[in-house]
Design a protein around this motif. Structure first.
Motif, short mmCIF file in Angstrom:
data_model
loop_
_atom_site.label_atom_id
_atom_site.label_comp_id
_atom_site.label_asym_id
_atom_site.label_seq_id
_atom_site.Cartn_x
_atom_site.Cartn_y
_atom_site.Cartn_z
N LEU A 9 0.83 -1.21 0.00
CA LEU A 9 0.00 0.00 0.00
C LEU A 9 0.86 1.25 0.00
O LEU A 9 0.54 2.23 -0.68
CB LEU A 9 -0.96 -0.02 1.19
CG LEU A 9 -2.03 -1.11 1.15
CD1 LEU A 9 -2.83 -1.14 2.45
CD2 LEU A 9 -2.95 -0.96 -0.05
N ALA A 10 1.99 1.21 0.70
CA ALA A 10 2.92 2.35 0.69
C ALA A 10 3.52 2.53 -0.71
O ALA A 10 3.68 3.66 -1.17
CB ALA A 10 4.02 2.14 1.73
N LEU A 11 3.83 1.42 -1.37
CA LEU A 11 4.35 1.52 -2.75
C LEU A 11 3.32 2.13 -3.69
O LEU A 11 3.67 2.94 -4.56
CB LEU A 11 4.74 0.13 -3.28
CG LEU A 11 6.14 -0.35 -2.96
CD1 LEU A 11 6.32 -1.80 -3.42
CD2 LEU A 11 7.19 0.54 -3.62
N PHE A 12 2.05 1.76 -3.52
CA PHE A 12 1.01 2.33 -4.38
C PHE A 12 0.89 3.83 -4.16
O PHE A 12 0.71 4.60 -5.10
CB PHE A 12 -0.34 1.64 -4.14
CG PHE A 12 -0.31 0.15 -4.34
CD1 PHE A 12 0.53 -0.44 -5.28
CD2 PHE A 12 -1.13 -0.67 -3.60
CE1 PHE A 12 0.57 -1.81 -5.47
CE2 PHE A 12 -1.11 -2.05 -3.78
CZ PHE A 12 -0.26 -2.61 -4.71
N ASP A 13 1.03 4.27 -2.90
CA ASP A 13 1.02 5.70 -2.60
C ASP A 13 2.23 6.40 -3.21
O ASP A 13 2.11 7.50 -3.76
CB ASP A 13 1.00 5.94 -1.08
CG ASP A 13 -0.34 5.59 -0.44
OD1 ASP A 13 -1.36 5.52 -1.17
OD2 ASP A 13 -0.35 5.38 0.79
N GLN A 14 3.40 5.75 -3.13
CA GLN A 14 4.61 6.32 -3.73
C GLN A 14 4.45 6.46 -5.24
O GLN A 14 4.86 7.46 -5.83
CB GLN A 14 5.82 5.45 -3.41
CG GLN A 14 6.26 5.48 -1.98
CD GLN A 14 7.36 4.46 -1.69
OE1 GLN A 14 7.99 3.93 -2.60
NE2 GLN A 14 7.58 4.18 -0.42
N HIS A 15 3.85 5.43 -5.85
CA HIS A 15 3.64 5.49 -7.30
C HIS A 15 2.74 6.66 -7.65
O HIS A 15 3.04 7.43 -8.57
CB HIS A 15 3.02 4.18 -7.81
CG HIS A 15 2.46 4.30 -9.19
ND1 HIS A 15 1.13 4.14 -9.45
CD2 HIS A 15 3.04 4.61 -10.37
CE1 HIS A 15 0.92 4.33 -10.75
NE2 HIS A 15 2.07 4.62 -11.32
N LYS A 16 1.66 6.82 -6.90
CA LYS A 16 0.72 7.90 -7.17
C LYS A 16 1.41 9.27 -7.08
O LYS A 16 1.17 10.15 -7.90
CB LYS A 16 -0.44 7.82 -6.18
CG LYS A 16 -1.59 8.71 -6.49
CD LYS A 16 -2.73 8.44 -5.52
CE LYS A 16 -3.95 9.28 -5.85
NZ LYS A 16 -5.06 9.00 -4.94
N ALA A 17 2.27 9.43 -6.08
CA ALA A 17 2.97 10.70 -5.87
C ALA A 17 4.12 10.92 -6.84
O ALA A 17 4.56 12.05 -7.04
CB ALA A 17 3.48 10.77 -4.44
N SER A 18 4.60 9.84 -7.46
CA SER A 18 5.80 9.93 -8.29
C SER A 18 5.57 10.62 -9.63
O SER A 18 6.49 11.18 -10.21
CB SER A 18 6.38 8.54 -8.55
OG SER A 18 5.56 7.82 -9.48
N GLY A 19 4.36 10.52 -10.15
CA GLY A 19 4.09 11.08 -11.48
C GLY A 19 4.56 10.17 -12.60
O GLY A 19 4.42 10.51 -13.78
N ASP A 24 6.93 2.40 -15.58
CA ASP A 24 8.21 3.01 -15.20
C ASP A 24 8.47 2.91 -13.71
O ASP A 24 9.60 2.63 -13.28
CB ASP A 24 8.26 4.47 -15.65
CG ASP A 24 8.35 4.62 -17.16
OD1 ASP A 24 8.75 3.64 -17.83
OD2 ASP A 24 8.00 5.71 -17.67
N PHE A 25 7.43 3.11 -12.90
CA PHE A 25 7.61 3.02 -11.46
C PHE A 25 7.99 1.61 -11.04
O PHE A 25 8.90 1.41 -10.25
CB PHE A 25 6.33 3.47 -10.73
CG PHE A 25 6.47 3.42 -9.23
CD1 PHE A 25 7.08 4.44 -8.55
CD2 PHE A 25 5.98 2.34 -8.51
CE1 PHE A 25 7.23 4.40 -7.15
CE2 PHE A 25 6.11 2.27 -7.13
CZ PHE A 25 6.74 3.31 -6.45
N ALA A 26 7.27 0.62 -11.58
CA ALA A 26 7.57 -0.78 -11.24
C ALA A 26 9.00 -1.13 -11.64
O ALA A 26 9.73 -1.76 -10.87
CB ALA A 26 6.58 -1.71 -11.92
N LYS A 27 9.41 -0.69 -12.83
CA LYS A 27 10.77 -0.97 -13.30
C LYS A 27 11.80 -0.31 -12.37
O LYS A 27 12.80 -0.94 -12.00
CB LYS A 27 10.95 -0.44 -14.73
CG LYS A 27 12.26 -0.83 -15.37
CD LYS A 27 12.42 -0.24 -16.77
CE LYS A 27 11.38 -0.81 -17.70
NZ LYS A 27 11.55 -0.36 -19.09
#
Length: 95
Positions: A9-19, A24-27
């Motif tokens: 869930l923290a990773l999903f939040d980081q992805h959302k904030a990353s733009g 690309d985020f997963a990679k």
């Protein structure tokens, strides 16, 4: 690497904030994009089900005036109008 639900869930939040795009985020995180997408759908669906699983009950001694559907994942309980609220509260406590 095994991650807890909270870590996902923290990773999903980081992805959302990353733009970044999900791919690309997963990679960038070293996660297979398909698995990232699968876990996101799975955990967010469970989270929504849990958030929507609470039902407001009528006061004691009252009868339900409308039919009610209680649903948790793949289990459904249909309650007709006139169901006793005390009985329903006892049932929910027993679960």
């Amino acid at each position: 690497m095994r991650r807890t639900t909270e870590q996902w869930l923290a990773l999903f939040d980081q992805h959302k904030a990353s733009g970044l795009t999900q791919t690309d985020f997963a990679k960038q995180q070293g996660i297979d994009q398909t698995y990232f997408s699968y876990r996101k759908r799975q955990l967010l669906a469970w989270q929504q089900e849990d958030d929507a699983s609470f039902v407001e009950l009528t006061p004691q001694g009252m009868l339900l005036s409308q039919p009610m559907l209680l649903k948790k994942r793949d289990v459904e309980l249909h309650l007709p109008p006139g169901t006793d609220a005390l009985w329903l509260a006892a049932l929910l406590r027993a679960l």
